[in-house]
Design a protein around this motif. Sequence first.
Motif, PDB file in Angstrom:
ATOM      1  N   UNK A 170     112.030 -78.598 -12.531  1.00 50.07           N
ATOM      2  CA  UNK A 170     113.325 -77.927 -12.554  1.00 50.07           C
ATOM      3  C   UNK A 170     113.319 -76.761 -11.574  1.00 50.07           C
ATOM      4  N   UNK A 171     114.489 -76.402 -11.068  1.00 50.11           N
ATOM      5  CA  UNK A 171     114.625 -75.289 -10.131  1.00 50.11           C
ATOM      6  C   UNK A 171     115.982 -74.629 -10.348  1.00 50.11           C
ATOM      7  N   UNK A 172     115.999 -73.321 -10.311  1.00 50.52           N
ATOM      8  CA  UNK A 172     117.254 -72.585 -10.460  1.00 50.52           C
ATOM      9  C   UNK A 172     118.233 -73.078  -9.394  1.00 50.52           C
ATOM     10  N   UNK A 173     119.469 -73.380  -9.768  1.00 49.23           N
ATOM     11  CA  UNK A 173     120.422 -73.988  -8.836  1.00 49.23           C
ATOM     12  C   UNK A 173     120.680 -73.219  -7.547  1.00 49.23           C
ATOM     13  N   UNK A 174     120.699 -71.894  -7.575  1.00 47.35           N
ATOM     14  CA  UNK A 174     120.944 -71.160  -6.329  1.00 47.35           C
ATOM     15  C   UNK A 174     119.793 -71.360  -5.347  1.00 47.35           C
ATOM     16  N   UNK A 175     118.579 -71.411  -5.844  1.00 49.07           N
ATOM     17  CA  UNK A 175     117.410 -71.657  -4.994  1.00 49.07           C
ATOM     18  C   UNK A 175     117.416 -73.114  -4.524  1.00 49.07           C
ATOM     19  N   UNK A 176     117.757 -74.016  -5.421  1.00 53.09           N
ATOM     20  CA  UNK A 176     117.841 -75.434  -5.062  1.00 53.09           C
ATOM     21  C   UNK A 176     118.857 -75.636  -3.936  1.00 53.09           C
ATOM     22  N   UNK A 177     119.996 -74.965  -4.033  1.00 59.42           N
ATOM     23  CA  UNK A 177     121.018 -75.064  -2.979  1.00 59.42           C
ATOM     24  C   UNK A 177     120.421 -74.688  -1.617  1.00 59.42           C
ATOM     25  N   UNK A 178     119.714 -73.575  -1.566  1.00 63.37           N
ATOM     26  CA  UNK A 178     119.113 -73.133  -0.293  1.00 63.37           C
ATOM     27  C   UNK A 178     118.090 -74.146   0.218  1.00 63.37           C
ATOM     28  N   UNK A 185     123.881 -82.386  -6.192  1.00 65.46           N
ATOM     29  CA  UNK A 185     122.542 -82.158  -6.741  1.00 65.46           C
ATOM     30  C   UNK A 185     122.428 -80.821  -7.465  1.00 65.46           C
ATOM     31  N   UNK A 186     123.081 -79.789  -6.957  1.00 68.37           N
ATOM     32  CA  UNK A 186     123.079 -78.485  -7.627  1.00 68.37           C
ATOM     33  C   UNK A 186     123.753 -78.610  -8.999  1.00 68.37           C
ATOM     34  N   UNK A 187     124.862 -79.316  -9.036  1.00 67.56           N
ATOM     35  CA  UNK A 187     125.548 -79.526 -10.315  1.00 67.56           C
ATOM     36  C   UNK A 187     124.681 -80.345 -11.276  1.00 67.56           C
ATOM     37  N   UNK A 188     124.027 -81.378 -10.761  1.00 69.72           N
ATOM     38  CA  UNK A 188     123.155 -82.202 -11.603  1.00 69.72           C
ATOM     39  C   UNK A 188     122.030 -81.366 -12.211  1.00 69.72           C
ATOM     40  N   UNK A 189     121.479 -80.457 -11.415  1.00 73.75           N
ATOM     41  CA  UNK A 189     120.403 -79.593 -11.923  1.00 73.75           C
ATOM     42  C   UNK A 189     120.938 -78.640 -12.987  1.00 73.75           C
ATOM     43  N   UNK A 190     122.108 -78.070 -12.737  1.00 71.51           N
ATOM     44  CA  UNK A 190     122.699 -77.128 -13.692  1.00 71.51           C
ATOM     45  C   UNK A 190     123.040 -77.811 -15.018  1.00 71.51           C
ATOM     46  N   UNK A 191     123.359 -79.092 -14.960  1.00 73.77           N
ATOM     47  CA  UNK A 191     123.766 -79.829 -16.163  1.00 73.77           C
ATOM     48  C   UNK A 191     122.640 -80.649 -16.788  1.00 73.77           C
ATOM     49  N   UNK A 192     121.407 -80.480 -16.331  1.00 74.29           N
ATOM     50  CA  UNK A 192     120.252 -81.181 -16.929  1.00 74.29           C
ATOM     51  C   UNK A 192     120.353 -82.702 -16.850  1.00 74.29           C
ATOM     52  N   UNK A 235     108.930 -80.166 -19.168  1.00 76.96           N
ATOM     53  CA  UNK A 235     109.722 -79.587 -18.085  1.00 76.96           C
ATOM     54  C   UNK A 235     108.946 -78.410 -17.517  1.00 76.96           C
ATOM     55  N   UNK A 236     108.939 -78.313 -16.205  1.00 80.34           N
ATOM     56  CA  UNK A 236     108.292 -77.191 -15.534  1.00 80.34           C
ATOM     57  C   UNK A 236     109.291 -76.587 -14.559  1.00 80.34           C
ATOM     58  N   UNK A 237     109.532 -75.292 -14.690  1.00 78.37           N
ATOM     59  CA  UNK A 237     110.397 -74.624 -13.728  1.00 78.37           C
ATOM     60  C   UNK A 237     109.564 -74.289 -12.496  1.00 78.37           C
ATOM     61  N   UNK A 238     110.043 -74.731 -11.340  1.00 79.28           N
ATOM     62  CA  UNK A 238     109.299 -74.569 -10.088  1.00 79.28           C
ATOM     63  C   UNK A 238     109.910 -73.524  -9.165  1.00 79.28           C
ATOM     64  N   UNK A 239     110.949 -72.841  -9.626  1.00 79.18           N
ATOM     65  CA  UNK A 239     111.697 -71.913  -8.773  1.00 79.18           C
ATOM     66  C   UNK A 239     110.776 -70.958  -8.020  1.00 79.18           C
ATOM     67  N   UNK A 283     103.757 -80.695 -25.035  1.00 75.52           N
ATOM     68  CA  UNK A 283     105.063 -81.103 -24.512  1.00 75.52           C
ATOM     69  C   UNK A 283     106.086 -80.000 -24.746  1.00 75.52           C
ATOM     70  N   UNK A 284     107.051 -79.930 -23.878  1.00 73.81           N
ATOM     71  CA  UNK A 284     108.119 -78.941 -24.011  1.00 73.81           C
ATOM     72  C   UNK A 284     109.279 -79.366 -23.123  1.00 73.81           C
ATOM     73  N   UNK A 285     110.470 -79.440 -23.707  1.00 76.15           N
ATOM     74  CA  UNK A 285     111.637 -79.794 -22.908  1.00 76.15           C
ATOM     75  C   UNK A 285     112.885 -79.213 -23.548  1.00 76.15           C
ATOM     76  N   UNK A 286     113.894 -79.058 -22.744  1.00 80.11           N
ATOM     77  CA  UNK A 286     115.150 -78.505 -23.213  1.00 80.11           C
ATOM     78  C   UNK A 286     115.155 -76.997 -23.301  1.00 80.11           C
ATOM     79  N   UNK A 287     114.230 -76.355 -22.597  1.00 74.03           N
ATOM     80  CA  UNK A 287     114.117 -74.900 -22.693  1.00 74.03           C
ATOM     81  C   UNK A 287     114.820 -74.162 -21.562  1.00 74.03           C
ATOM     82  N   UNK A 288     115.264 -74.873 -20.538  1.00 70.37           N
ATOM     83  CA  UNK A 288     115.930 -74.225 -19.410  1.00 70.37           C
ATOM     84  C   UNK A 288     117.436 -74.446 -19.509  1.00 70.37           C
ATOM     85  N   UNK A 289     118.185 -73.397 -19.296  1.00 61.10           N
ATOM     86  CA  UNK A 289     119.641 -73.502 -19.316  1.00 61.10           C
ATOM     87  C   UNK A 289     120.176 -72.905 -18.012  1.00 61.10           C
ATOM     88  N   UNK A 290     120.474 -73.799 -17.087  1.00 61.50           N
ATOM     89  CA  UNK A 290     121.030 -73.384 -15.802  1.00 61.50           C
ATOM     90  C   UNK A 290     122.545 -73.565 -15.760  1.00 61.50           C
TER      91      UNK A 290
END
Length: 168
Positions: free
Chosen positions: A81-89, A104-111, A128-132, A153-160
Amino acid sequence: MMVGIAGTPGTGKTSVGDVLARRGHRVVRVAETIAPFVVAEEDGVREVDEEAWAAAFVPVDGYVEGGLAHFLPCDRLVILRCRPDVLRRRLEARGYPAAKVAENVEAEALDVVLCEAFDLHPPESLLEIETTARSAEETADLVEAFVAGRLAPSCGTFDFSGNLTGSP
């Protein structure tokens, strides 16, 4: 054991796959297996018959890296996972068309990848691993720890979702 590494374009899948390969792991690239299943291509973006591809895919002992890996019957699945503003860049720097960046930015924001993964994989097999702000090496360390059972295991913890416009 087959381990998938999935995520939206730009989240670091290829970089993490490169690190894992350098560490001696078998890494199969989704992009190298889909050619017979491409049904359309526009602006360099390929549309794939995911169901036919997944049905024909021969399971491997190792990692399967790519945006469609979550459609495979993996024993474990890592979603980057990556924060959408960083993903956009990142995507703009790669020269993606504006419409594809926005999609793709919208897809990331909406999981989107996580939601698709939930249809095929039990939560106890997902990480899920945040790579930002995490290097590919650090991310690969976490992937290896998960596969070895040292990381739960861990998932569903990021809310973009609050970042739908791609702004910070």
